[in-house]
Scaffold this active site. Structure first.
Site, PDB file in Angstrom:
ATOM      1  N   ASP A   1       0.791  -1.016  -0.052  1.00 13.77           N
ATOM      2  CA  ASP A   1       0.123  -0.107  -0.102  1.00 13.77           C
ATOM      3  C   ASP A   1       0.808   1.311  -0.009  1.00 13.77           C
ATOM      4  O   ASP A   1       1.970   1.257  -0.659  1.00 13.77           O
ATOM      5  CB  ASP A   1      -0.888  -0.189   1.195  1.00 13.77           C
ATOM      6  CG  ASP A   1      -2.428   0.675   0.896  1.00 13.77           C
ATOM      7  OD1 ASP A   1      -2.359   1.776   0.901  1.00 13.77           O
ATOM      8  OD2 ASP A   1      -3.268  -0.337   0.837  1.00 13.77           O
TER       9      ASP A   1
ATOM     10  N   HIS B   1      -3.539   6.248   3.221  1.00 12.39           N
ATOM     11  CA  HIS B   1      -4.402   4.795   2.726  1.00 12.39           C
ATOM     12  C   HIS B   1      -3.898   3.880   3.584  1.00 12.39           C
ATOM     13  O   HIS B   1      -4.789   3.136   4.068  1.00 12.39           O
ATOM     14  CB  HIS B   1      -4.409   4.825   1.188  1.00 12.39           C
ATOM     15  CG  HIS B   1      -5.235   3.856   0.518  1.00 12.39           C
ATOM     16  ND1 HIS B   1      -4.720   2.277   0.630  1.00 12.39           N
ATOM     17  CD2 HIS B   1      -6.561   3.733   0.135  1.00 12.39           C
ATOM     18  CE1 HIS B   1      -5.847   1.700   0.224  1.00 12.39           C
ATOM     19  NE2 HIS B   1      -6.969   2.569  -0.227  1.00 12.39           N
TER      20      HIS B   1
ATOM     21  N   SER C   1     -11.479  -0.865  -0.644  1.00  9.46           N
ATOM     22  CA  SER C   1     -10.336  -1.117  -0.218  1.00  9.46           C
ATOM     23  C   SER C   1     -10.504  -1.517   1.416  1.00  9.46           C
ATOM     24  O   SER C   1      -9.981  -2.424   1.946  1.00  9.46           O
ATOM     25  CB  SER C   1      -9.710   0.228  -0.126  1.00  9.46           C
ATOM     26  OG  SER C   1      -8.739   0.069  -1.070  1.00  9.46           O
TER      27      SER C   1
END
Length: 584
Positions: free
Chosen positions: A174, A212, A401
């Site tokens: 990520d 994120h 996600s």
């Protein structure tokens, strides 16, 4: 192709459109602004007196008034000897939570919805339910958000897997992980490589400048019972999180970086202290080629065949593309769509990518306005903090996600209970135990919402195997990118020399990485974590010099061309729904 058979257990329709295997009913606590209340601590003398009192009490059912609607109330639930975990499970399924185990009086203190008292009192093993002294507690954050991690954990059934992923490594490819204090106080985070464009910048290595990766890390393995009096638990709080960074502070990443990250995970899965059994890919590309030749799908398959259960986000394109993102569209991996809970039932948000009727999401999981860990100063925090910042280090976001991260945590929980399960067996257990929701087609939900309560009863190592057409990985990176190009003068990959056939052979043999080189090319400008991996000290391979196989990286320059983060498609990070419209 061998598909997973659906379970034959009965389904009971309940309000809100949910269906729960085995007739179990899950009632949601709607606290509004009330908040939860926990019992006061009892002194030893107080507990002894209460024990004596309960011993002479006649247990009429119910023992509490139900006139308070679904307002949360603090209670003590006395259970019969030999009840095991049945009473604990009944409390959670009622929409409540357990505060403490009172061994001296063979009881549990809990917070439950007032209107669940009668039904809970009739459960096997429950001898009586008694009012408890309330003390305001702020551990349910935010108090009026049905998609806090507390509610997400309860709805998915995290407590059905008491080991919480202990001993299992979950690799997160990520945008990095920033271990913000105190939300990751007890989370075990190991640093893999930083393959991002940030890695050449001192002070940014491994850290999440975008916001994120940390959010997903909190969902998967957040673990801090004392975070500013707000206990926070991810789905698998005892798992080891391996941070493999590929995305820069602006979200920029190339598919070749993701593939290199997957390859690293495969080769280092058995390094001391890692035991990588799960790979979370909360990302995706709308590939223009079938999975049978797609290089990213091939890399994910190789991880699967090397014993790693791969969980991939279905994508955030809704019905617009008619297919799942790569690598989720590869039928071997676990493809996850999103669901949103409104306090009474689940629905599937319009952004969750829909399958084509042949390759659909395998599961759905909570993915709407989920509350997890924010990174102060990160890109998404700065851009969307006015609507998404919950305070106290928490943030919220929506996307597949988030749903994929929930399932990755669930997979780690299953493997924590049965570490010898194969990826095919894990997938079979979760697919067969999922609960379908009404009014939605399989193209939208697959088998339904992940359900660890039912999965806990299916851990007997089922003889499940998949036999889909294998990918060859012989396609092009350009087709995988499908227009989402970072380089203005597009190069084959970040190393400048992509060879799909040669890379596929190396991936199959687990030999893509050799010291500081990937597929024969050298990474420079960044450093490894300094941790020791399988006898090799990666901090000794600092890859200094600032060159990629003869090409210069300085700031924004790669292989002689400039890489622009502004051309990155926000939809590719399958949780990049931070705008106001996403909170629905």
């Amino acid at each position: 192709t061998l598909a997973f058979p659906r379970s034959t257990r009965s389904l009971l329709s309940v309000p809100g459109g949910d269906q729960f295997p085995g007739g179990g009913f899950v009632s949601q606590v709607k606290s509004g602004k009330v908040g939860f209340y926990l019992r006061a601590r009892l002194t030893a003398l107080g507990m002894a007196m209460l024990a004596a009192s309960l011993a002479t009490t006649s247990f009429a059912k119910p023992t509490l008034s139900e006139g308070q609607g679904n307002q949360p109330i603090a209670v003590i639930v006395r259970q019969s000897i030999g009840a095991g975990s049945a009473v604990e499970r009944a409390i959670i399924e009622s929409g409540g939570r357990i505060s403490n185990h009172l061994g001296l009086i063979h009881s549990l203190s809990a917070v439950i919805p007032a209107d669940s008292v009668r039904a809970l009192s009739e459960k096997p093993g429950v001898l009586g339910i008694f009012a408890d002294a309330p003390i305001k507690d702020s551990s349910y954050l935010p108090g009026d958000d049905p998609d806090s991690m507390f509610i997400t954990d309860a709805k998915v059934g995290r407590l059905a897997m008491p080991k919480g992923g202990k001993g299992i490594g979950v690799a997160l490819i990520d945008t990095g992980v920033t271990a913000t204090s105190p939300l990751f106080k007890y989370t075990r985070i190991m640093q893999g490589p930083d393959l991002s464009f940030d890695s050449a910048t001192p002070g940014l290595t491994h850290l999440d400048g975008y916001g994120h990766g940390t959010f997903m890390a909190g969902i998967i393995a957040g673990n801090d019972p004392s975070a500013a009096n707000n206990p926070f638990y991810g789905l698998s709080p005892n798992a080891t999180l391996i941070n493999v960074k590929v995305g820069a502070a602006d979200g920029a990443a190339d598919v070749s970086q993701v593939i290199a990250g997957i390859d690293w995970v495969v080769q280092h899965r058995n390094d001391p202290g890692l035991n990588i059994k799960v790979l979370n890919l909360s990302l995706g590309y709308h590939s223009a080629q079938p999975y049978t030749i797609d290089p990213l799908a091939y890399a994910a398959e190789q991880a699967w065949f090397h014993g790693i259960t791969v969980v991939a986000a279905a994508g955030n394109q809704g019905k617009t593309t008619g297919q799942l993102d790569s690598p989720a569209y590869d039928p071997y991996v676990i493809a996850v769509g999103a669901a949103t809970y409104d306090g009474s039932g689940y629905s599937i948000p319009s952004f969750s990518s829909v399958g084509d009727g042949i390759r659909n999401p395998d599961l759905i999981a909570p993915g709407g306005h989920i509350a997890s860990v924010g990174v102060s100063g990160s890109t998404v925090y700065s851009q969307y903090g006015s609507t998404a910042n919950l305070g106290g280090g928490y943030f919220r976001g929506s996307g597949t996600s988030q749903a994929a991260a929930v399932v990755s945590g669930a997979v780690a929980d299953v493997l924590g209970q049965k570490p010898n399960l194969t990826p095919d067996q894990v997938k079979g257990i979760l697919v067969n135990s999922a609960r379908a929701i009404t009014d939605y087609a399989p193209e939208q939900q697959g088998s339904g919402i992940v359900n660890l309560w039912s999965a806990a009863s299916e851990l007997s190592e089922p003889q499940t195997a998949q036999s889909w057409t294998l990918s060859t990985g012989s396609g092009s990176l350009a087709a995988t990118r499908n227009g989402n190009v970072l380089a203005l003068n597009s190069s084959p990959d970040i190393f400048g020399s992509f060879n799909s056939q040669g890379l596929a052979r190396a991936e199959a043999s687990g030999s893509t990485w050799s010291g500081g080189t990937w597929s024969g090319s050298t990474w420079s400008g960044g450093t490894w974590s300094g941790s020791t991996w399988s006898g090799s000290n990666w901090s000794g391979l600092t890859w200094s010099g600032g060159t990629w196989s003869g090409s210069t990286w300085s700031g924004g320059t790669w292989s002689g061309g400039t890489w622009s983060g502004s051309t990155w498609s926000g939809g590719t990070w399958s949780g990049d729904l931070w705008s106001t419209a996403s909170w629905g």
